[in-house]
Design a protein around this motif. Structure first.
Motif, PDB file in Angstrom:
ATOM      1  N   VAL A  50      65.511 -14.691  67.680  1.00 23.95           N
ATOM      2  CA  VAL A  50      64.542 -14.007  68.013  1.00 23.95           C
ATOM      3  C   VAL A  50      63.634 -13.301  67.268  1.00 23.95           C
ATOM      4  O   VAL A  50      62.808 -13.512  67.342  1.00 23.95           O
ATOM      5  N   HIS A  51      63.974 -12.522  66.220  1.00 20.38           N
ATOM      6  CA  HIS A  51      63.516 -11.595  65.424  1.00 20.38           C
ATOM      7  C   HIS A  51      63.855 -12.444  64.149  1.00 20.38           C
ATOM      8  O   HIS A  51      62.626 -12.151  63.181  1.00 20.38           O
ATOM      9  N   LYS A  52      64.543 -13.613  63.780  1.00 21.93           N
ATOM     10  CA  LYS A  52      64.226 -14.289  62.613  1.00 21.93           C
ATOM     11  C   LYS A  52      64.329 -12.954  61.052  1.00 21.93           C
ATOM     12  O   LYS A  52      63.811 -13.332  60.578  1.00 21.93           O
ATOM     13  N   LYS A  53      65.141 -12.259  61.066  1.00 24.20           N
ATOM     14  CA  LYS A  53      65.058 -11.612  59.723  1.00 24.20           C
ATOM     15  C   LYS A  53      66.406 -11.303  59.996  1.00 24.20           C
ATOM     16  O   LYS A  53      67.702 -11.115  60.478  1.00 24.20           O
ATOM     17  N   ILE A  54      66.524 -10.424  58.231  1.00 23.70           N
ATOM     18  CA  ILE A  54      68.024  -9.805  58.742  1.00 23.70           C
ATOM     19  C   ILE A  54      68.378  -8.429  58.746  1.00 23.70           C
ATOM     20  O   ILE A  54      66.722  -7.726  58.702  1.00 23.70           O
ATOM     21  N   PRO A  55      69.403  -7.940  58.435  1.00 28.75           N
ATOM     22  CA  PRO A  55      70.959  -8.820  58.085  1.00 28.75           C
ATOM     23  C   PRO A  55      71.184  -9.116  59.629  1.00 28.75           C
ATOM     24  O   PRO A  55      70.567  -8.893  60.742  1.00 28.75           O
ATOM     25  N   VAL A  56      72.063 -10.098  59.211  1.00 30.07           N
ATOM     26  CA  VAL A  56      73.180 -10.446  60.365  1.00 30.07           C
ATOM     27  C   VAL A  56      74.324 -10.747  59.877  1.00 30.07           C
ATOM     28  O   VAL A  56      74.675 -11.225  58.569  1.00 30.07           O
ATOM     29  N   LEU A  57      75.418 -10.231  60.353  1.00 30.31           N
ATOM     30  CA  LEU A  57      76.578 -10.596  60.487  1.00 30.31           C
ATOM     31  C   LEU A  57      77.689 -11.765  61.283  1.00 30.31           C
ATOM     32  O   LEU A  57      76.317 -11.372  62.375  1.00 30.31           O
ATOM     33  N   ILE A  58      78.066 -11.777  60.650  1.00 25.62           N
ATOM     34  CA  ILE A  58      78.001 -13.455  61.101  1.00 25.62           C
ATOM     35  C   ILE A  58      79.971 -12.923  60.973  1.00 25.62           C
ATOM     36  O   ILE A  58      80.489 -13.195  60.038  1.00 25.62           O
ATOM     37  N   HIS A  59      80.365 -12.721  62.344  1.00 24.64           N
ATOM     38  CA  HIS A  59      82.272 -12.577  62.819  1.00 24.64           C
ATOM     39  C   HIS A  59      82.504 -13.855  63.184  1.00 24.64           C
ATOM     40  O   HIS A  59      82.355 -14.092  64.696  1.00 24.64           O
ATOM     41  N   ASN A  60      83.133 -14.217  62.427  1.00 29.91           N
ATOM     42  CA  ASN A  60      83.950 -15.914  62.772  1.00 29.91           C
ATOM     43  C   ASN A  60      82.826 -16.621  63.449  1.00 29.91           C
ATOM     44  O   ASN A  60      83.160 -17.250  64.879  1.00 29.91           O
ATOM     45  N   GLY A  61      81.841 -17.313  63.243  1.00 28.04           N
ATOM     46  CA  GLY A  61      80.699 -17.688  63.878  1.00 28.04           C
ATOM     47  C   GLY A  61      79.857 -17.303  64.790  1.00 28.04           C
ATOM     48  O   GLY A  61      79.189 -17.457  65.360  1.00 28.04           O
ATOM     49  N   LYS A  62      80.174 -15.891  65.305  1.00 29.68           N
ATOM     50  CA  LYS A  62      79.092 -14.932  66.371  1.00 29.68           C
ATOM     51  C   LYS A  62      78.608 -14.516  65.436  1.00 29.68           C
ATOM     52  O   LYS A  62      79.237 -13.858  64.280  1.00 29.68           O
ATOM     53  N   PRO A  63      76.768 -14.333  65.580  1.00 27.71           N
ATOM     54  CA  PRO A  63      76.447 -13.108  65.174  1.00 27.71           C
ATOM     55  C   PRO A  63      75.872 -12.079  65.917  1.00 27.71           C
ATOM     56  O   PRO A  63      75.999 -12.385  66.933  1.00 27.71           O
ATOM     57  N   VAL A  64      76.118 -11.094  65.033  1.00 23.50           N
ATOM     58  CA  VAL A  64      75.775  -9.594  65.716  1.00 23.50           C
ATOM     59  C   VAL A  64      74.301  -9.148  64.854  1.00 23.50           C
ATOM     60  O   VAL A  64      74.247  -9.743  63.147  1.00 23.50           O
ATOM     61  N   CYS A  65      73.381  -8.514  65.364  1.00 20.00           N
ATOM     62  CA  CYS A  65      71.568  -8.778  64.845  1.00 20.00           C
ATOM     63  C   CYS A  65      71.623  -7.064  64.520  1.00 20.00           C
ATOM     64  O   CYS A  65      71.780  -6.891  65.925  1.00 20.00           O
ATOM     65  N   GLU A  66      70.260  -6.793  64.080  1.00 20.64           N
ATOM     66  CA  GLU A  66      70.008  -5.403  63.816  1.00 20.64           C
ATOM     67  C   GLU A  66      70.509  -4.530  63.174  1.00 20.64           C
ATOM     68  O   GLU A  66      71.953  -4.731  63.615  1.00 20.64           O
ATOM     69  N   SER A  67      70.717  -3.384  62.439  1.00 23.46           N
ATOM     70  CA  SER A  67      70.975  -2.888  60.845  1.00 23.46           C
ATOM     71  C   SER A  67      72.643  -1.915  61.781  1.00 23.46           C
ATOM     72  O   SER A  67      73.782  -1.629  61.522  1.00 23.46           O
ATOM     73  N   LEU A  68      71.612  -1.777  62.448  1.00 22.65           N
ATOM     74  CA  LEU A  68      72.884   0.276  63.707  1.00 22.65           C
ATOM     75  C   LEU A  68      73.487  -0.391  64.569  1.00 22.65           C
ATOM     76  O   LEU A  68      74.518   0.002  64.662  1.00 22.65           O
ATOM     77  N   ILE A  69      72.808  -2.062  64.799  1.00 22.60           N
ATOM     78  CA  ILE A  69      73.625  -2.536  65.760  1.00 22.60           C
ATOM     79  C   ILE A  69      74.974  -3.202  65.160  1.00 22.60           C
ATOM     80  O   ILE A  69      76.174  -2.772  65.587  1.00 22.60           O
TER      81      ILE A  69
END
Length: 220
Positions: A50-69
C-alpha cells in the motif's frame, strides 16, 4: 513474541528507530534488514504494497506497517514486560493523541526546516517548528517522561527525532537547548536507556545524509 522477527528499516529514519527502540525495550531478538529507499527491495514491496515504505515489522511472515502501529503491536504481543502504553483507557487515548501530534505537526514542520528553499517559507517552517516543540514542552511539564514516571509510547515517538536535532539547529538557525531546555533534559534522560542509546544513529552522520538528500532533491 517469539519465532521469526524481521524489521525492514532505513538507518536515518526516525520511524524505523521507533520500532528498534520498542523491540529493545521488550528484549525481543530480531533481524534488521536495511532498505535502500531509492531502490526498494521486492520484500518491502511485497510486505507493504500500500505505502511501499519502511518500517515494516515481519512477525512469523506476517507484516505490520506504520511505526506507531508497530510499537503498539509489539506492546500488545509482548505484554509481560515494560508496558509502553498506559492501562487506563483515557491515558492511553492521550498517549495516542500526542504521538499523532508528533507525526503530523512535529514531523511536517521539522522536515520543512531542511527542505524549504525560500527565506519566507523557511521562516514559516521555523515558526511552526518552534510552536510545536513549545507545545510538547508544555505537555511534558515537570514530568520525567511524557507518561509520568516511566518511559513509554510518546517518549518512543519523539526521542527518535533526537538524532535529527543537529539538522534542525543547523538549517533552522536555532539552539534546541536554549529554546527547549526541558526537552533536552528529557532527551538526555531517555538516552540513559540502552534501548534508546543503541537505536539512535550519530547526529553528524544524519546531517551528512541530509546534505546528500538535498543534492538528490536539488535543494542546494
Amino acid at each position: 513474541m517469539a519465532d521469526e522477527v524481521v524489521l525492514l528499516g532505513f538507518w536515518p529514519s526516525m520511524f524505523g528507530m521507533r520500532a528498534s527502540i520498542a523491540l529493545a525495550e521488550k528484549g525481543i531478538k530480531y533481524e534488521h534488514k536495511e532498505e535502500d529507499v531509492f531502490n526498494k527491495s521486492d520484500l518491502l514491496l511485497k510486505m507493504n504494497p500500500v505505502h511501499k515504505k519502511i518500517p515494516v515489522l515481519i512477525h512469523n511472515g506476517k507484516p505490520v506497517c506504520e511505526s506507531l502501529i508497530i510499537v503498539q503491536y509489539i506492546d500488545e504481543v509482548r505484554n509481560d514486560r515494560c508496558p509502553l502504553l498506559p492501562s487506563d483507557p483515557y491515558q492511553r487515548a492521550q498517549a495516542r493523541f500526542w504521538a499523532d501530534f508528533i507525526d503530523k505537526k512535529v514531523y511536517e514542520s521539522s522536515r520543512s526546516l531542511w527542505t524549504e528553499k525560500g527565506e519566507e517559507q523557511l521562516e514559516a517552517a521555523r515558526k511552526d517548528f518552534l510552536e510545536s516543540f513549545k507545545t510538547l514542552e508544555g505537555e511534558l511539564g515537570e514530568k520525567p517522561y511524557f507518561g509520568g514516571e516511566t518511559f513509554g509510547f510518546v517518549d518512543i515517538a519523539l526521542i527518535s527525532f533526537y538524532s535529527w536535532f543537529y539538522v534542525y539547529e543547523t538549517f533552522g538557525k536555532l539552539s534546541m537547548e536554549a529554546e527547549f531546555p526541558k526537552i533536552i533534559e528529557w532527551a538526555k534522560r531517555c538516552l540513559q536507556k540502552k534501548s534508546v542509546a543503541k537505536s539512535l544513529p550519530d547526529e553528524k552522520k544524519v546531517y551528512e545524509r541530509v546534505l546528500d538528500l538535498r543534492k538528490i532533491f536539488h535543494l542546494e
